[in-house]
Structures are given as C-alpha cells and as structure tokens.
Design a protein around this motif. Structure first.
Motif, short mmCIF file in Angstrom:
data_model
loop_
_atom_site.label_atom_id
_atom_site.label_comp_id
_atom_site.label_asym_id
_atom_site.label_seq_id
_atom_site.Cartn_x
_atom_site.Cartn_y
_atom_site.Cartn_z
N GLY A 117 15.81 -0.58 -9.05
CA GLY A 117 15.49 0.47 -9.91
C GLY A 117 13.96 0.14 -10.30
O GLY A 117 13.14 -0.63 -9.69
N LEU A 118 13.53 0.68 -11.48
CA LEU A 118 12.09 0.77 -11.79
C LEU A 118 12.08 0.50 -13.45
O LEU A 118 12.75 0.91 -13.92
N ALA A 119 10.87 -0.20 -13.88
CA ALA A 119 10.51 -0.24 -15.12
C ALA A 119 9.16 0.19 -15.15
O ALA A 119 8.02 -0.29 -14.46
N ILE A 160 12.90 3.59 0.58
CA ILE A 160 13.43 2.45 0.63
C ILE A 160 13.51 1.88 2.05
O ILE A 160 14.14 2.46 2.94
N ASN A 161 12.29 0.85 2.40
CA ASN A 161 12.62 0.42 3.77
C ASN A 161 12.28 1.37 4.70
O ASN A 161 12.90 1.49 5.69
N GLY A 162 11.34 2.37 4.09
CA GLY A 162 10.76 3.56 5.03
C GLY A 162 11.52 4.63 5.29
O GLY A 162 11.24 5.57 6.15
N ALA A 202 6.07 -1.63 -3.31
CA ALA A 202 6.30 -3.01 -3.57
C ALA A 202 7.20 -3.59 -2.24
O ALA A 202 7.88 -2.64 -1.93
N THR A 203 6.82 -4.76 -1.69
CA THR A 203 7.75 -5.45 -0.86
C THR A 203 8.29 -6.58 -1.32
O THR A 203 7.54 -7.65 -1.81
N THR A 216 11.55 -2.97 0.95
CA THR A 216 10.16 -1.99 0.56
C THR A 216 10.45 -1.05 -0.26
O THR A 216 11.55 -0.22 0.36
N ILE A 217 9.79 -0.66 -1.48
CA ILE A 217 10.18 0.42 -2.06
C ILE A 217 8.80 1.22 -2.35
O ILE A 217 7.82 0.53 -2.60
N GLU A 218 8.90 2.53 -2.29
CA GLU A 218 7.64 3.47 -2.39
C GLU A 218 8.10 4.60 -3.19
O GLU A 218 9.11 5.21 -3.07
N GLY A 219 7.14 5.25 -4.13
CA GLY A 219 7.42 6.32 -4.83
C GLY A 219 6.11 6.43 -5.90
O GLY A 219 5.06 6.05 -5.66
N TRP A 220 6.50 7.23 -6.96
CA TRP A 220 5.53 7.46 -7.89
C TRP A 220 6.17 7.70 -9.25
O TRP A 220 7.53 7.72 -9.26
#
Length: 144
Positions: free
Chosen positions: A120-122, A31-33, A106-107, A48-52
């Motif tokens: 969170g995620l959907a 989250i934000n790097g 996503a940013t 900014t969120i990154e993952g899988w």
C-alpha cells in the motif's frame, strides 16, 4: 534505479499517524511493470511500485513524502521510501499546472521477507502520516 533495502518498522521519523479520512487522490499504476490485477502478485526479490498520490489534486496540493508499505498478516506495517516523478498528465487532468510533482516510484528489496502482505501507500503531509487504505493490494513473497 534506487533500491530501498530496508523499511522502517515504525512510523517514519518526525511523523504522527493521522486518521485516514480518504481525503487524498492517487493511483497505483504499476507493480513490477504491470497494471495491478485482482488477486495476488507474486515475487521473490524486488517489488517495484509506481503511481501518483496527492493530498488534494483538485486543489493542487501535492505530498511532502510518499511511503510504500507492506503490511503482514499480523497487521505490522513496514514503511519504505519512494522518490518523486513528474506526472504532467495528472497536473493537466486536474488543471493544476503549478502543482508539485505527484508521481512516485519505489523498488523494494523483499529478499528477507516471505509470506502474504498487503502492498500500500502512506502519504506524508505537514508531519502527519495518512495510511491510504484503499490502495492495499495483496502480494505473496516467495522464497527463491
């Protein structure tokens, strides 16, 4: 960098909400790097969120779409798009070399929001949307 300036105030078009049975695999890596840590992440402008995320990494089933979500204290959820990223480490880890890309990034522009949210995620799969409840992370959006 793709910035998602506005989110959906209701379910994304074409999706029906499915029961979340925790039948999915994934991780919010950054989250934000930075790696998410217990407690609040504070921000003023962008998140900014990154993952899988996969419907089932063990079976090699990716997602159709992933949405990042922000849920306010009233329980209202905003949905934001993400874009796919290759994650060969995930494919290798689950011995699924032909699984579609399961990484996402996503940013989100949060300048017009303020207060406490859960990030969170959907997961969108076969026109059903699964809210990934175990990934809700507290975010405090501050006024600049």
């Amino acid at each position: 960098m793709v910035i998602y300036p506005t989110g959906y105030d209701s379910l994304p078009h074409g999706y029906k909400l499915a029961n979340s049975n925790n039948y999915y695999d994934g991780s919010i890596d950054l989250i934000n790097g930075r790696s998410p840590v217990p407690g609040w992440t504070a921000t003023t402008d962008l998140v900014t969120i990154e993952g899988w995320l996969a419907f089932s990494a063990k079976e090699g089933i990716a997602f159709d779409e992933v949405f990042s979500t922000l849920k306010n204290q009233g329980g209202i959820i905003k949905y934001f798009g993400t874009h796919r990223k290759a994650r060969p480490d995930v494919n290798n880890s689950f011995n699924q070399p032909s699984m579609a890309d399961v990484g996402f990034k996503a940013t989100i522009d949060v300048k017009n929001l303020k207060g406490d949210y859960l990030l969170g995620l959907a997961l969108g799969y076969k026109r059903k949307l699964i809210l990934c409840e175990r990934f809700n992370l507290p975010v405090k959006i501050l006024i600049k």
